[in-house]
Write an enzyme that holds these catalytic residues in place. Structure first.
Site, PDB file in Angstrom:
ATOM      1  N   LYS A  62       0.847  -1.201   0.000  1.00 34.44           N
ATOM      2  CA  LYS A  62       0.000   0.000   0.000  1.00 34.44           C
ATOM      3  C   LYS A  62       0.888   1.259   0.000  1.00 34.44           C
ATOM      4  O   LYS A  62       0.635   2.215  -0.733  1.00 34.44           O
ATOM      5  CB  LYS A  62      -0.937   0.000   1.225  1.00 34.44           C
ATOM      6  CG  LYS A  62      -2.044  -1.035   1.109  1.00 34.44           C
ATOM      7  CD  LYS A  62      -2.809  -1.273   2.405  1.00 34.44           C
ATOM      8  CE  LYS A  62      -3.786  -2.433   2.225  1.00 34.44           C
ATOM      9  NZ  LYS A  62      -4.493  -2.808   3.457  1.00 34.44           N
TER      10      LYS A  62
ATOM     11  N   GLN B 116      -5.172  -1.681   9.650  1.00 40.51           N
ATOM     12  CA  GLN B 116      -4.960  -3.002   9.053  1.00 40.51           C
ATOM     13  C   GLN B 116      -5.520  -4.083   9.986  1.00 40.51           C
ATOM     14  O   GLN B 116      -5.238  -4.088  11.181  1.00 40.51           O
ATOM     15  CB  GLN B 116      -3.455  -3.213   8.797  1.00 40.51           C
ATOM     16  CG  GLN B 116      -3.120  -4.469   8.020  1.00 40.51           C
ATOM     17  CD  GLN B 116      -3.633  -4.468   6.588  1.00 40.51           C
ATOM     18  OE1 GLN B 116      -3.778  -3.435   5.953  1.00 40.51           O
ATOM     19  NE2 GLN B 116      -3.948  -5.644   6.079  1.00 40.51           N
TER      20      GLN B 116
ATOM     21  N   ASP C 102     -11.406   2.269   3.628  1.00 39.39           N
ATOM     22  CA  ASP C 102     -11.696   0.829   3.506  1.00 39.39           C
ATOM     23  C   ASP C 102     -13.192   0.600   3.294  1.00 39.39           C
ATOM     24  O   ASP C 102     -13.604  -0.486   2.891  1.00 39.39           O
ATOM     25  CB  ASP C 102     -11.290   0.105   4.799  1.00 39.39           C
ATOM     26  CG  ASP C 102      -9.950  -0.600   4.703  1.00 39.39           C
ATOM     27  OD1 ASP C 102      -9.615  -1.072   3.611  1.00 39.39           O
ATOM     28  OD2 ASP C 102      -9.255  -0.681   5.737  1.00 39.39           O
TER      29      ASP C 102
END
Ligand code: GUN
Length: 281
Positions: free
Chosen positions: A52, A96, A119
């Site tokens: 990422k 995460q 997200d």
């Protein structure tokens, strides 16, 4: 032999377009920013976060990485998120997953303000998706939809079977395919006649996380097979959920692992970050 859907190539096209967009932004203007929180030292999470970060650098997004100890308290994480929520340099906040057991994942995720929830995990953003409102879209499901569209695969009217009912993939993908006029069937570990149902799919998507979950006898001739799984074989090689070698002979289109949905998830995250930046009030 099925046509291989090249997620790597498409993701690079998307990232190149984002890079051009960012390069065209005036020099005195602040660049987009993505904050990534990683708690503990899960090796898979570290690999994802590294990928990422690399994409951010390529596109011209500032990335702010928070490597937090696995012993950190929930309150401390909430404190960090509160700061990032009001930080003008930050357009996207990503925690995460998985988180250590002593931390309530739902509390932490829902502390992120919806505008920065790149997200698309918060209750507000999932609610907006459910109602069909515009806004941030969940990255992996959106990656699946974008690949189908880029290969001109018709979704409208098709019978789509999704294997796996996770909050991250299966459930949101069922909403997004329905919005695209597909007929959707969401199957899972308790489904009776799972094999037979899969075999009737025009578009079969597996998001289970189990090697060889989808075998050739579960796939209709000429159908589209999308593999969301990321697993490792006994030699440590990355594999998907689909028995690729045998299914590829039957499918009309198939995504490989690696090089299919994985890079698309990151491209969609980058797109969400730029979207959030451009829609900043
Ligand atoms: N862990 C595995 N996949 C994901 C993802 O898409 N987002 C986050 N935040 N964590 C993950």
């Amino acid at each position: 032999m099925g046509i291989i859907i090249d997620g790597k190539k498409i993701s690079e096209e998307i990232k190149n377009n984002l890079r051009k967009k960012i390069l065209s932004i005036k020099k005195d203007k602040m660049k987009p920013g993505l904050a990534v929180l990683i708690v503990g030292d899960d090796p898979a999470s570290k690999i994802y976060v590294k990928a990422k970060k690399k994409s951010c650098e390529y596109i011209g997004i500032n990335s702010f990485e928070f490597n937090l100890s696995k012993e950190i308290s929930e309150e401390k994480i909430l404190e960090i998120i509160d700061k990032l929520n009001t930080d003008e340099k930050v357009d996207g906040i990503l925690v995460q997953l998985p988180l250590p057991k002593h931390i309530n994942q739902e509390t932490v995720i829902n502390r992120i303000i919806p505008n920065k929830d790149v997200d698309c995990f918060t209750k507000v953003n999932i609610g907006n998706l459910f109602y069909g409102f515009d806004g941030l879209k969940p990255c992996t499901p959106n990656g699946c939809i974008q690949l189908l569209k880029r290969y001109n695969i018709e979704i409208s009217g098709k019978f789509c079977v999704i294997v796996g009912r996770s909050n991250i993939v299966g459930k949101p993908l069922s909403i997004m395919l329905t919005k695209n006029d597909a007929t959707v069937c969401l199957v899972h570990s308790k489904t009776l006649n799972l094999k037979e149902i899969c075999k009737t799919a025009d578009i079969l998507i597996s998001a289970v996380g189990k090697r060889n979950m989808i075998t050739a006898d579960m796939v209709k001739q000429g159908s589209v097979v999308i593999d969301v799984g990321i697993n490792r074989d006994e030699d440590g090689y990355v594999t998907g959920d689909v028995d690729y070698k045998n299914v590829e002979k039957i499918a009309g289109y198939i995504t490989p692992v690696p090089g299919g949905i994985g890079p698309m998830t990151i491209a969609m995250l980058m797109e969400n970050t730029v979207y959030s930046y451009l829609n900043k009030k």
